[in-house]
Scaffold this motif. Sequence first.
Motif: not given
Lengths: 229, 266
Positions: A105-121
């Motif tokens: 819950s505290r790191t949603m922004a960080v995990s969100g950015v990583i997920v977005a990067a993964f989706i692009i890949f």
Amino acid sequence: MPLIKFLRSTVGLKIIMGLTGAALFAFTVIHMVGNLQIFLGQEALNNYAQMLHASDEVIWGFRLGLGAVAALHILCAVVLTIRNRAARGKESYAEYAAPGASLASRTMAVSGVIVAAFIIFHLLHFTTQTIDPSFKELTEIHKGAERHDVYAMVIKGFSVTWVSVFYIISVALVSFHLSHGIASCFRSMGLTNPAYREVQEWFGLAFAIIIFVGMAAVPAAVLLGLVKL
Amino acid sequence: MSTTSNSMTFNIRIWRQKNAQTPGKLVEYKLDGISPDMSFLEMLDQLNERLYAKGEEPVAFDHDCREGICGMCSLNVNGIPHGPDSQVTICQTHMRIFKDGQTITIEPWRSTAFPVIKDCVVNRSAFDRIIQAGGFVSVNTGGTPDANALPISKEIADLAMDAAACIGCGACVAACKNSSALLFVSAKASQLNLLPQGKAEKDRRVLKMVETMDAEGFGACTNTNSCEAVCPKGIPVTFIAQLNRDYAWAMLKGAAAEPKATVGGA
């Protein structure tokens, strides 16, 4: 203008995040179910892929819609994160225990950015096939017509160890994001009350695990040689 | 009474700041002769008496009733608003829950909307302005209405009472990584929205309170549950979901639109 008021308010933006998050979660579940057809064999998976690509209008409508939903989710997240940082202020606590808050819950922004990067890949890998253009040449003859051999592409893609490991780590992060995100969607949309709260939290946690197992199963099975050509 | 003879020693690290314009810092004080039966604020009184005796400026901190009901005390202790004891204010926390010789870090609430006035005192008038925006019911004066004239179910009465337990201390804002005031706003809105007396102004109340909350610079709710964990009254986060729902309904009904004159109207 009421709509502008809604889009300016933190509550309104969170409602949009909840709605778009729920849509993205629903897509993830459908995507997972689709992937798992690899265990039914080459015929089943390729039929499914052919069905999805049957109409350009449908698939492009779907892609654009999904892209817009994802863009809206990201846009609201960026706006809210900036506002949240400003709300916290310049002076930070010397000690901050974040009581009651899970790491997810505290790191949603960080995990969100990583997920977005993964989706692009992931899109460059299997959708546009830019990372390995040889995927485009994988075809099979089905009922006298040539079609794309998705089954062969998945096996070829995941036979590279680092790619599979990268996918497994990435889906772990997707499910980490979902472990907070699913239950949070209900809350932001205002669909939680004391009677439903616990059920929604268990639902979120259960689906985060299901998504991880279902998504990681494909690269893991290819790596272990359980699925092969 | 046997515990009173066990005196405790603490290393107090407390935030000292002359005024809003001057930057502050944590200052350490060694404090001995503290009884385990003292409340946390009595311990600070001891510190201040000693500072005063040495001719130093005492530490400013907010307090009033010291009974856990006024909502004035507001100290972040070892990283947790109102300290490590759950569902109590810091004034109702006793020194026996700390270890002898322990370092205790004391900081004011941190939020852009709660600027420091001095030491550990912050300005919480942003909360007052949220209440002024909608945390009230309009009542015509006259004879007292019959208490049984408005039927209210036990479940709803209990829920409204749970929301009404909010003392407006601001611990929810202090604990939240986003400095969101939504637990406070949702409790203050729900205590009225749930009851027939408050229903008439429900939509307007919700919209006005949220608008004021945003204008005061509080952040958004990311559902971390920190607010609920530190709330001295144990107010659950489900009230936040209720507020989100009420806000969405008010918006769907077009309650945010400027009122238009109707045909034949004034």
